[in-house]
Design a protein around this motif. Structure first.
Motif, PDB file in Angstrom:
ATOM      1  N   ASN A 258      45.220  18.156  60.209  1.00 50.58           N
ATOM      2  CA  ASN A 258      44.935  18.659  58.868  1.00 50.58           C
ATOM      3  C   ASN A 258      46.064  19.532  58.367  1.00 50.58           C
ATOM      4  OD1 ASN A 258      42.346  17.498  58.859  1.00 50.58           O
ATOM      5  ND2 ASN A 258      41.489  19.252  59.934  1.00 50.58           N
ATOM      6  N   ASN A 296      44.768  14.385  57.038  1.00 52.26           N
ATOM      7  CA  ASN A 296      44.042  14.951  55.905  1.00 52.26           C
ATOM      8  C   ASN A 296      44.919  16.016  55.264  1.00 52.26           C
ATOM      9  OD1 ASN A 296      42.008  15.673  54.107  1.00 52.26           O
ATOM     10  ND2 ASN A 296      41.060  17.101  55.540  1.00 52.26           N
ATOM     11  N   TRP A 346      43.811  24.470  60.576  1.00 52.52           N
ATOM     12  CA  TRP A 346      44.645  23.820  59.558  1.00 52.52           C
ATOM     13  C   TRP A 346      46.114  24.171  59.763  1.00 52.52           C
ATOM     14  CZ3 TRP A 346      43.007  20.708  55.402  1.00 52.52           C
ATOM     15  CH2 TRP A 346      41.619  20.571  55.268  1.00 52.52           C
TER      16      TRP A 346
END
Length: 436
Positions: A258, A296, A346
């Protein structure tokens, strides 16, 4: 040739004739592409054709007869209206389309990049190969090979040639004590008690059988432990309960790659059209690249003058205000928005761009400390100054001077389109290998 072959051939021709990727990034029309689709113009080759010479000069192939009836009327072409006006839609065949994954792959090759995204968020745990070892488990997972090796090592470390030692005890004048001293020198794992017992079993008339140790060696063949195991077989290898180990599957964590990218742009009055265009030409390929690299990707866009506010991608590059500049306002908003994307889950990139003009002391007192406080894979600042330098454009220099050769801060300078790919390389090649 089938439809699939036609499509493959079309893509092959498109790859060969499309605009060079580096040239496209520097000078191409980026606006025709979307967030998930990159359209690169194909260089169309004009086919040769005959043209009618309006000058009546005679010559080969031109007779004196009257002009005859026309063979046929020109047919309307796709894109032309009823009145012959040109159509408004461009032909799709004029562009080579690639997704961000292909774009990232080609940019890696074009610029020599080797960015390897890190997986952060665990999305699945599954059993891997049986590489872990435990002391208990079902019989079907017993690591027999390991257990055999442990028993074999014990056999090699504890065993010795008993028959040869019995002959050594028969050397005239030796007895158990001298035989024990010799065995210790040979690293044989025999105890004094075993030698005493073995000596007692030897008849008295045989205790002087050999004159010396050399005589024993000449007449008695020694057998190594390895040879003994080969002769007796593995049934004599001593296995013990503590040697038992059971194979257990390794638990593998599948991590999703991510990334959240915060794009910050100065929209103050000094950011005129050419400067805005250079920001767009630098940030757009970065967005495509990171979209193609990560599973993502989320993009956050912040515009700022003296204040900062979040905007949509479509308006990010076109905004212009008449206010002053306070870059720290954008980092304050970035820190707030990044709270929704914890760094433990993230990957983070914070990219800012502008003409390096900032309010007095804001860079040193506010921006640099905030860059140090916001965890990110990479912070980057891109200075866009088409004229080269400005007297009060010092932000990029101050950031570069403070962070030096840090592997999580990059500073790039763009004075024209020709600098864009170098700036992109500087940014993407700066990130180090550390996770956090």
């Amino acid at each position: 040739m089938g439809l699939k072959e036609d499509l493959d051939r079309f893509r092959e021709v498109g790859e060969q004739r499309r605009e060079d990727l580096k040239e496209f990034i520097q000078y191409g029309e980026l606006g025709r592409s979307g967030a998930d689709e990159v359209k690169i113009p194909i260089k169309i080759v004009d086919l040769p054709s005959f043209e009618y010479d309006q000058r009546d000069q005679g010559g080969v192939g031109q007779g004196d007869a009257d002009v005859g009836d026309p063979v046929g009327q020109p047919q309307p072409q796709p894109g032309e209206g009823d009145e012959g006006d040109p159509g408004e839609e461009g032909g799709e065949h004029e562009y080579y389309e690639m997704d961000p994954e292909e774009f990232a792959e080609e940019l890696d090759e074009e610029l020599g990049l080797d960015l390897e995204p890190k997986g952060k968020r665990v999305v699945e745990e599954k059993e891997g190969p049986f590489t872990d070892i435990t002391r208990s488990g079902p019989d079907s997972t017993l690591d027999f090979e390991r257990m055999f090796k442990e028993g074999l090592k014990r056999k090699l470390s504890m065993d010795f040639d008993e028959e040869f030692l019995r002959e050594v005890l028969k050397i005239d004048g030796w007895g158990p004590r001298k035989a024990f001293e010799w065995a210790r020198g040979e690293n044989l794992p025999v105890s004094m008690a075993w030698l005493d017992d073995a000596y007692e079993e030897i008849p008295r008339d045989e205790r002087t059988k050999w004159e010396s140790f050399e005589t024993v060696e000449e007449n008695v063949e020694r057998e190594t432990v390895t040879e003994k195991i080969r002769r007796e077989g593995i049934k004599h290898v001593p296995f013990r309960r503590e040697d038992e180990r059971y194979r257990h599957p390794e638990i593998i964590e599948e991590k999703e790659k991510n990334v959240v990218v915060v794009n910050i742009r100065d929209v103050s009055g000094s950011m005129r059209e050419k400067k805005r265009e250079l920001v767009e030409r630098t940030f757009t390929p970065l967005d495509w690249y990171l979209t193609g690299k990560y599973d993502n990707a989320v993009f956050v866009y912040i515009a700022h003058d003296a204040d900062a506010w979040e905007v949509e991608r479509e308006e990010f590059f076109g905004i212009r205000s008449g206010g002053g500049t306070k870059i720290s306002s954008a980092y304050e908003l970035a820190a707030e928005l990044l709270e929704s994307y914890p760094f433990s889950e993230w990957n983070r990139y914070v990219f800012a761009a502008g003409d390096s003009e900032n309010s007095s002391n804001d860079t040193e007192e506010r921006v640099i400390p905030m860059m140090e406080q916001i965890p990110a894979n990479l912070h980057a600042y891109v200075e866009t100054q088409p004229t080269g330098t400005a007297i009060n454009a010092t932000h990029a220099e101050e950031v570069e001077s403070h962070f030096g050769d840090s592997d999580d801060v990059a500073v790039a300078y763009v004075t024209g389109p020709e600098d864009v790919t170098d700036a992109i390389y500087t940014i993407l090649s700066t990130e180090g290998d550390s996770d956090e």
